[in-house]
Design an enzyme around this catalytic site. Structure first.
Site, PDB file in Angstrom:
ATOM      1  N   ASP A 158      -5.434 -13.502  -1.936  1.00 50.58           N
ATOM      2  CA  ASP A 158      -4.858 -13.069  -0.671  1.00 50.58           C
ATOM      3  C   ASP A 158      -4.984 -14.251   0.271  1.00 50.58           C
ATOM      4  O   ASP A 158      -6.069 -14.582   0.762  1.00 50.58           O
ATOM      5  CB  ASP A 158      -5.562 -11.816  -0.132  1.00 50.58           C
ATOM      6  CG  ASP A 158      -4.861 -10.538  -0.585  1.00 50.58           C
ATOM      7  OD1 ASP A 158      -3.981 -10.630  -1.462  1.00 50.58           O
ATOM      8  OD2 ASP A 158      -5.183  -9.454  -0.064  1.00 50.58           O
ATOM      9  N   ASP A 187      -1.683 -12.123   2.898  1.00 52.79           N
ATOM     10  CA  ASP A 187      -2.308 -10.983   3.574  1.00 52.79           C
ATOM     11  C   ASP A 187      -2.659 -11.465   4.986  1.00 52.79           C
ATOM     12  O   ASP A 187      -3.819 -11.720   5.301  1.00 52.79           O
ATOM     13  CB  ASP A 187      -3.538 -10.531   2.788  1.00 52.79           C
ATOM     14  CG  ASP A 187      -4.089  -9.224   3.314  1.00 52.79           C
ATOM     15  OD1 ASP A 187      -3.498  -8.666   4.249  1.00 52.79           O
ATOM     16  OD2 ASP A 187      -5.123  -8.762   2.799  1.00 52.79           O
ATOM     17  N   HIS A 200     -12.121 -12.966   3.760  1.00 54.49           N
ATOM     18  CA  HIS A 200     -13.249 -12.173   3.265  1.00 54.49           C
ATOM     19  C   HIS A 200     -14.372 -13.089   2.784  1.00 54.49           C
ATOM     20  O   HIS A 200     -15.548 -12.772   2.950  1.00 54.49           O
ATOM     21  CB  HIS A 200     -12.800 -11.255   2.136  1.00 54.49           C
ATOM     22  CG  HIS A 200     -11.771 -10.245   2.547  1.00 54.49           C
ATOM     23  ND1 HIS A 200     -11.229  -9.342   1.673  1.00 54.49           N
ATOM     24  CD2 HIS A 200     -11.191  -9.993   3.746  1.00 54.49           C
ATOM     25  CE1 HIS A 200     -10.354  -8.575   2.319  1.00 54.49           C
ATOM     26  NE2 HIS A 200     -10.313  -8.960   3.571  1.00 54.49           N
ATOM     27  N   GLU A 206      -9.794 -13.167  -1.190  1.00 48.88           N
ATOM     28  CA  GLU A 206      -9.147 -13.394   0.116  1.00 48.88           C
ATOM     29  C   GLU A 206      -9.996 -14.350   0.946  1.00 48.88           C
ATOM     30  O   GLU A 206     -11.203 -14.155   1.097  1.00 48.88           O
ATOM     31  CB  GLU A 206      -8.977 -12.059   0.828  1.00 48.88           C
ATOM     32  CG  GLU A 206      -8.384 -12.218   2.211  1.00 48.88           C
ATOM     33  CD  GLU A 206      -7.891 -10.904   2.783  1.00 48.88           C
ATOM     34  OE1 GLU A 206      -7.432 -10.034   2.006  1.00 48.88           O
ATOM     35  OE2 GLU A 206      -7.969 -10.755   4.004  1.00 48.88           O
ATOM     36  N   ASP A 218      -7.211 -12.242   9.695  1.00 52.27           N
ATOM     37  CA  ASP A 218      -6.004 -12.289   8.840  1.00 52.27           C
ATOM     38  C   ASP A 218      -4.942 -13.239   9.386  1.00 52.27           C
ATOM     39  O   ASP A 218      -3.779 -12.858   9.572  1.00 52.27           O
ATOM     40  CB  ASP A 218      -5.384 -10.886   8.706  1.00 52.27           C
ATOM     41  CG  ASP A 218      -6.078 -10.037   7.652  1.00 52.27           C
ATOM     42  OD1 ASP A 218      -6.816 -10.591   6.824  1.00 52.27           O
ATOM     43  OD2 ASP A 218      -5.880  -8.800   7.669  1.00 52.27           O
ATOM     44  N   HIS A 269       0.873  -1.185   0.000  1.00 51.24           N
ATOM     45  CA  HIS A 269       0.000   0.000   0.000  1.00 51.24           C
ATOM     46  C   HIS A 269       0.905   1.228   0.000  1.00 51.24           C
ATOM     47  O   HIS A 269       1.897   1.250   0.741  1.00 51.24           O
ATOM     48  CB  HIS A 269      -0.802   0.111   1.297  1.00 51.24           C
ATOM     49  CG  HIS A 269      -1.878  -0.886   1.489  1.00 51.24           C
ATOM     50  ND1 HIS A 269      -2.198  -1.381   2.717  1.00 51.24           N
ATOM     51  CD2 HIS A 269      -2.736  -1.464   0.634  1.00 51.24           C
ATOM     52  CE1 HIS A 269      -3.203  -2.224   2.618  1.00 51.24           C
ATOM     53  NE2 HIS A 269      -3.553  -2.300   1.361  1.00 51.24           N
ATOM     54  N   ASP A 315       1.747   2.561   3.427  1.00 50.07           N
ATOM     55  CA  ASP A 315       2.506   1.672   4.311  1.00 50.07           C
ATOM     56  C   ASP A 315       3.985   1.675   3.971  1.00 50.07           C
ATOM     57  O   ASP A 315       4.817   1.506   4.855  1.00 50.07           O
ATOM     58  CB  ASP A 315       1.945   0.254   4.253  1.00 50.07           C
ATOM     59  CG  ASP A 315       0.663   0.151   5.055  1.00 50.07           C
ATOM     60  OD1 ASP A 315       0.543   0.870   6.062  1.00 50.07           O
ATOM     61  OD2 ASP A 315      -0.217  -0.623   4.677  1.00 50.07           O
ATOM     62  N   GLU A 359     -10.917  -6.524  -4.959  1.00 51.81           N
ATOM     63  CA  GLU A 359     -10.884  -7.491  -3.853  1.00 51.81           C
ATOM     64  C   GLU A 359     -12.191  -7.452  -3.068  1.00 51.81           C
ATOM     65  O   GLU A 359     -12.472  -6.475  -2.372  1.00 51.81           O
ATOM     66  CB  GLU A 359      -9.707  -7.170  -2.930  1.00 51.81           C
ATOM     67  CG  GLU A 359      -9.553  -8.165  -1.803  1.00 51.81           C
ATOM     68  CD  GLU A 359      -8.271  -7.954  -1.005  1.00 51.81           C
ATOM     69  OE1 GLU A 359      -7.216  -7.690  -1.625  1.00 51.81           O
ATOM     70  OE2 GLU A 359      -8.338  -8.047   0.229  1.00 51.81           O
ATOM     71  N   ASP A 387     -12.120  -9.816  10.651  1.00 46.69           N
ATOM     72  CA  ASP A 387     -11.085 -10.229   9.706  1.00 46.69           C
ATOM     73  C   ASP A 387      -9.792 -10.453  10.491  1.00 46.69           C
ATOM     74  O   ASP A 387      -9.024  -9.534  10.698  1.00 46.69           O
ATOM     75  CB  ASP A 387     -10.929  -9.087   8.689  1.00 46.69           C
ATOM     76  CG  ASP A 387     -10.204  -9.490   7.437  1.00 46.69           C
ATOM     77  OD1 ASP A 387      -9.863 -10.672   7.301  1.00 46.69           O
ATOM     78  OD2 ASP A 387      -9.995  -8.611   6.579  1.00 46.69           O
TER      79      ASP A 387
HETATM   80  C1  XUL Z   1      -8.226  -5.579   3.889  1.00 49.76           C
HETATM   81  C2  XUL Z   1      -7.379  -6.219   2.895  1.00 49.76           C
HETATM   82  C3  XUL Z   1      -6.430  -5.329   2.198  1.00 49.76           C
HETATM   83  C4  XUL Z   1      -6.283  -5.536   0.727  1.00 49.76           C
HETATM   84  C5  XUL Z   1      -5.437  -4.503   0.055  1.00 49.76           C
HETATM   85  O1  XUL Z   1      -9.167  -6.402   4.438  1.00 49.76           O
HETATM   86  O2  XUL Z   1      -7.421  -7.405   2.704  1.00 49.76           O
HETATM   87  O3  XUL Z   1      -5.202  -5.436   2.861  1.00 49.76           O
HETATM   88  O4  XUL Z   1      -5.723  -6.780   0.461  1.00 49.76           O
HETATM   89  O5  XUL Z   1      -5.854  -3.220   0.307  1.00 49.76           O
HETATM   90 CO    CO Z   2      -6.388  -8.563   1.299  1.00 47.29          CO
END
Ligand code: XUL
Ligand code: CO
Length: 436
Positions: free
Chosen positions: A296, A339, A271, A268, A309, A101, A104, A232, A307
């Protein structure tokens, strides 16, 4: 520059019997599986925002992450140093790709011009590190969700000046992605949705989002960027509802606004879970529209409603994902971007290695298992047989088109009650377990 991970050697493949936590048990980059090297099937990526920037805070407490190389400041020198650490990390891990990003990798400063300058200064380091190591950018993106100006959306903000700011930010992020030879560019609609419908004009917001994405398509042509665009999906969080809520909603949106030829999906796992789907479901929906671009790679926790992650460690999950990838013929521009972040309790730098090694091994296992299931052929054979009444007679005519309800009625009057076969779910679950 002093090494950031002085005690950690380059991670090697030691095979399934190894007890070394800093070795691969299954991921052997150059080993050929199903006609291709593992590294070319899997195309792993490290997510900059998690590996380098996640402080490991949660809703009840601040960050715990120990990152001795980071002075905690918003200086450009600190951001540049972090970029070098990222490449040391990728080199030791043996991962070829990364994703970032804009905000970031580089700090957001007082105005757009200053932020752009900072981004260029960090991109200089990213480019020279790419050239030094041969590592590549899988995709770049713009953070259109952290700054307070985007609290009501970016490309769906009710405020045209915020919308303009978002466009300017994406323009720069695309420039930098292009400069770094990025193979893709991702749009995650972080706050593109609504908190309440009492203040929202959905139709206008979706129209604005579509116009924004068309501008991105035009800009891509203008600068000659050849990378793939991804959307996404995610159903909620941070918004109550996000317009890109799942694969089907994204595809419908892209079709409705004549954007489908320009975008694929970056799916992802966590998600998918939040959308009430399995990852495999989302993948099949995308593949059916020839729109699965990238993944992701993470996982959620079914007991926690947000989420989380987490790093993927479940062989069933990675097998399902790799089955879909293999059947679609493999990634082209996409890959498996981790991710994912360490748990708040796992705050040491070495935990970043354990986490990624585990994810890579889980996918390597998943790849081998999926390849063996395909090679075995029984699963595909069963599914083929299950639909075989559509291979001839009335079924083949339905698939060829032109059959009417009158034809179906005549067929049924002539043939009577159909004989149907068992779905054999349990037998197939047992079959999959033979391989896992
Ligand atoms: C947020 C997410 C992000 C995207 C990129 O939930 O997954 O990190 O992958 O913006
Ligand atoms: Co993501």
């Amino acid at each position: 520059m002093a090494e950031a991970f002085p005690d950690i050697p380059k991670i090697q493949y030691e095979g399934p019997k190894s007890k070394n936590p800093l070795a691969f048990k299954h991921y052997n980059a150059d080993e050929v599986v199903a006609g291709k090297k593992m590294k070319d099937h899997l195309r792993f990526g490290v997510a900059y925002w998690h590996a380098m920037r996640n402080t490991l805070s949660d809703p009840f407490g601040g960050g715990t992450a120990q990152r001795p190389w980071d002075d905690g400041s918003d200086s450009i020198a600190n951001a540049q140093n972090r970029a070098r650490v990222m490449f040391e990390f990728m080199e030791k891990l043996g991962v070829d790709y990364y994703c970032f990003h804009d905000r970031d990798v580089a700090p957001e400063l007082n105005d757009l011009a200053a932020s752009n300058k900072a981004l260029d200064a960090v991109a200089d380091v990213l480019l020279s590190e790419q050239q030094r190591t041969g590592k590549k950018l899988l995709w770049g993106t713009a953070c259109l969700f952290s700054h307070a100006r985007y609290c009501q959306g970016a490309a769906t903000s009710p405020n045209a000046h915020v919308y303009a700011y978002a466009g300017a930010q994406v323009k720069k992020a695309m420039d930098v992605t292009h400069r770094l030879g990025g193979e893709g560019y991702t749009f995650w609609g972080g706050r593109e949705g609504y908190a309440t419908l009492w203040n929202t004009n959905q139709k206008r917001e979706m129209d604005h989002l579509a116009a924004f994405l068309h501008m991105a398509v035009d800009y891509k042509k203008k600068i000659g960027f050849k990378g793939q665009f991804y959307i996404e999906p995610k159903p909620r969080e941070p918004s109550t509802h996000q317009y890109d809520s799942d694969a089907a909603a994204c595809l419908n949106f892209l079709r409705q606004y004549d954007l489908l030829e320009h975008f694929k999906l970056n799916l992802e796992t966590n998600h998918a879970t939040l959308a009430g789907h399995t990852m495999r479901h989302e993948m099949q929906v995308a593949i059916a529209s020839n729109a699965l671009g990238s993944v992701d790679a993470n996982t959620g926790d079914t007991l926690i409603g947000w989420d989380t992650d987490q790093f993927p460690t479940n062989f069933y999950l990675t097998t399902e994902i790799m089955l879909e990838i293999l059947k679609m013929g493999g990634f082209t521009t996409g890959g498996l971007n981790f991710d994912a972040k360490c748990r708040r309790e796992s705050f040491e730098p070495v935990d970043l290695f354990h986490a990624h090694i585990g994810g890579m091994d889980a996918f390597a296992r998943g790849l081998k298992i999926a390849a063996a299931i395909i090679e075995d052929g029984r699963l595909d054979g069963f599914i083929k047989q299950r639909y075989s009444t559509f291979d001839n007679g009335i079924g083949a005519k339905v698939e060829a088109g032109g059959v009417t309800f009158d034809d179906l009625e005549a067929h049924t009057l002539a043939n009577g009650e159909p004989l149907i076969g068992s779905g054999r779910q349990e037998m197939l679950e047992n079959l999959i377990n033979e391989f896992i």
